[in-house]
Motif scaffolding. Structure first.
Motif, PDB file in Angstrom:
ATOM      1  N   ASN A  47      -4.399   9.311 -15.185  1.00  0.00           N
ATOM      2  CA  ASN A  47      -5.314   9.370 -16.310  1.00  0.00           C
ATOM      3  C   ASN A  47      -6.161  10.642 -16.237  1.00  0.00           C
ATOM      4  N   GLY A  48      -5.589  11.736 -15.800  1.00  0.00           N
ATOM      5  CA  GLY A  48      -6.392  12.944 -15.693  1.00  0.00           C
ATOM      6  C   GLY A  48      -5.583  14.169 -15.365  1.00  0.00           C
ATOM      7  N   GLN A  49      -6.281  15.238 -15.121  1.00  0.00           N
ATOM      8  CA  GLN A  49      -5.657  16.526 -14.861  1.00  0.00           C
ATOM      9  C   GLN A  49      -5.201  16.673 -13.412  1.00  0.00           C
ATOM     10  N   LYS A  50      -5.927  16.070 -12.493  1.00  0.00           N
ATOM     11  CA  LYS A  50      -5.614  16.249 -11.076  1.00  0.00           C
ATOM     12  C   LYS A  50      -4.357  15.462 -10.710  1.00  0.00           C
ATOM     13  N   GLU A  51      -3.437  16.122 -10.042  1.00  0.00           N
ATOM     14  CA  GLU A  51      -2.155  15.511  -9.704  1.00  0.00           C
ATOM     15  C   GLU A  51      -2.304  14.453  -8.612  1.00  0.00           C
ATOM     16  N   SER A  52      -1.656  13.323  -8.826  1.00  0.00           N
ATOM     17  CA  SER A  52      -1.641  12.259  -7.826  1.00  0.00           C
ATOM     18  C   SER A  52      -0.489  12.496  -6.859  1.00  0.00           C
ATOM     19  N   PHE A  53      -0.644  11.977  -5.653  1.00  0.00           N
ATOM     20  CA  PHE A  53       0.395  12.096  -4.634  1.00  0.00           C
ATOM     21  C   PHE A  53       0.914  10.726  -4.218  1.00  0.00           C
ATOM     22  N   ARG A  54       0.043   9.746  -4.184  1.00  0.00           N
ATOM     23  CA  ARG A  54       0.385   8.365  -3.823  1.00  0.00           C
ATOM     24  C   ARG A  54      -0.451   7.417  -4.681  1.00  0.00           C
ATOM     25  N   TRP A  55      -0.005   6.191  -4.723  1.00  0.00           N
ATOM     26  CA  TRP A  55      -0.768   5.095  -5.328  1.00  0.00           C
ATOM     27  C   TRP A  55      -1.104   4.098  -4.233  1.00  0.00           C
ATOM     28  N   ILE A  56      -2.245   3.471  -4.347  1.00  0.00           N
ATOM     29  CA  ILE A  56      -2.553   2.300  -3.517  1.00  0.00           C
ATOM     30  C   ILE A  56      -2.664   1.135  -4.492  1.00  0.00           C
ATOM     31  N   PHE A  57      -1.791   0.156  -4.308  1.00  0.00           N
ATOM     32  CA  PHE A  57      -1.717  -0.999  -5.191  1.00  0.00           C
ATOM     33  C   PHE A  57      -2.209  -2.219  -4.431  1.00  0.00           C
ATOM     34  N   TYR A  58      -3.138  -2.956  -5.037  1.00  0.00           N
ATOM     35  CA  TYR A  58      -3.747  -4.138  -4.425  1.00  0.00           C
ATOM     36  C   TYR A  58      -3.465  -5.359  -5.292  1.00  0.00           C
ATOM     37  N   TRP A  59      -3.346  -6.519  -4.657  1.00  0.00           N
ATOM     38  CA  TRP A  59      -3.267  -7.782  -5.383  1.00  0.00           C
ATOM     39  C   TRP A  59      -4.075  -8.820  -4.615  1.00  0.00           C
ATOM     40  N   LYS A  60      -4.692  -9.717  -5.382  1.00  0.00           N
ATOM     41  CA  LYS A  60      -5.590 -10.715  -4.799  1.00  0.00           C
ATOM     42  C   LYS A  60      -5.044 -12.107  -5.030  1.00  0.00           C
ATOM     43  N   ILE A  61      -4.868 -12.835  -3.915  1.00  0.00           N
ATOM     44  CA  ILE A  61      -4.468 -14.239  -3.948  1.00  0.00           C
ATOM     45  C   ILE A  61      -5.590 -15.014  -3.279  1.00  0.00           C
ATOM     46  N   GLY A  62      -6.247 -15.881  -4.046  1.00  0.00           N
ATOM     47  CA  GLY A  62      -7.419 -16.582  -3.508  1.00  0.00           C
ATOM     48  C   GLY A  62      -8.514 -15.573  -3.206  1.00  0.00           C
ATOM     49  N   ASP A  63      -8.991 -15.552  -1.960  1.00  0.00           N
ATOM     50  CA  ASP A  63     -10.023 -14.599  -1.547  1.00  0.00           C
ATOM     51  C   ASP A  63      -9.464 -13.429  -0.757  1.00  0.00           C
ATOM     52  N   LYS A  64      -8.141 -13.358  -0.619  1.00  0.00           N
ATOM     53  CA  LYS A  64      -7.519 -12.341   0.230  1.00  0.00           C
ATOM     54  C   LYS A  64      -6.851 -11.248  -0.602  1.00  0.00           C
ATOM     55  N   TRP A  65      -7.166  -9.993  -0.262  1.00  0.00           N
ATOM     56  CA  TRP A  65      -6.521  -8.841  -0.885  1.00  0.00           C
ATOM     57  C   TRP A  65      -5.369  -8.365   0.002  1.00  0.00           C
ATOM     58  N   SER A  66      -4.261  -8.009  -0.618  1.00  0.00           N
ATOM     59  CA  SER A  66      -3.139  -7.378   0.074  1.00  0.00           C
ATOM     60  C   SER A  66      -2.952  -5.994  -0.528  1.00  0.00           C
TER      61      SER A  66
END
Length: 108
Positions: A47-66
Motif C-alpha cells: 500500500n505504498g511506495q517503499k518496496e516490501s521484501f517479506r510479509w509477516i502473517f498472523y492469525w488468532k485462535i482464541g487468545d493465541k496468535w500464530s
C-alpha cells in the motif's frame, strides 16, 4: 543438513536504523469465505511506495496468535474455517528489517 534442521523456517533480519529507518506503509488486506471449500482466504497487497521484501502473517485462535514469515510473492493465505480463527493481521517488512504498522481484519 543445516537447511533441514537449524535453518528450516523463514526468519527476518533485525532492523538496521543506522542505514534506513523509514517503515513501509501498512498493507491492504481483505478476508473472504469460500464456503464451497470451507476456507477463509486472506488476500493482501502493498500500500505504498517503499518496496516490501517479506510479509509477516498472523492469525488468532482464541487468545493465541500464530505467525508465518512469507516471501513477497505470496500475497494470500488459505485456512480452514473450522479452526475458529477470530482475527488476521499482516505487516510488510523491507530488506532492512523495517516493519510496517499491522493491518487487522476480524473474521465475521
Amino acid at each position: 543438513l543445516l537447511k533441514t534442521t537449524t535453518y528450516n523456517v523463514n526468519a527476518l533480519i533485525p532492523e538496521t536504523p543506522w542505514i534506513d529507518s523509514i517503515k513501509p506503509d501498512a498493507p491492504q488486506m481483505e478476508i473472504k469465505k469460500d464456503d464451497s471449500k470451507n476456507l477463509l482466504v486472506a488476500n493482501w497487497k502493498s500500500n505504498g511506495q517503499k518496496e516490501s521484501f517479506r510479509w509477516i502473517f498472523y492469525w488468532k485462535i482464541g487468545d493465541k496468535w500464530s505467525v508465518a514469515v512469507l516471501p513477497i510473492g505470496q500475497n494470500n493465505a488459505e485456512v480452514p474455517t473450522n479452526l475458529g480463527i477470530k482475527r488476521f493481521a499482516v505487516v510488510s517488512v523491507d530488506r532492512l528489517g523495517n516493519i510496517s504498522e499491522p493491518t487487522f481484519k476480524d473474521v465475521k
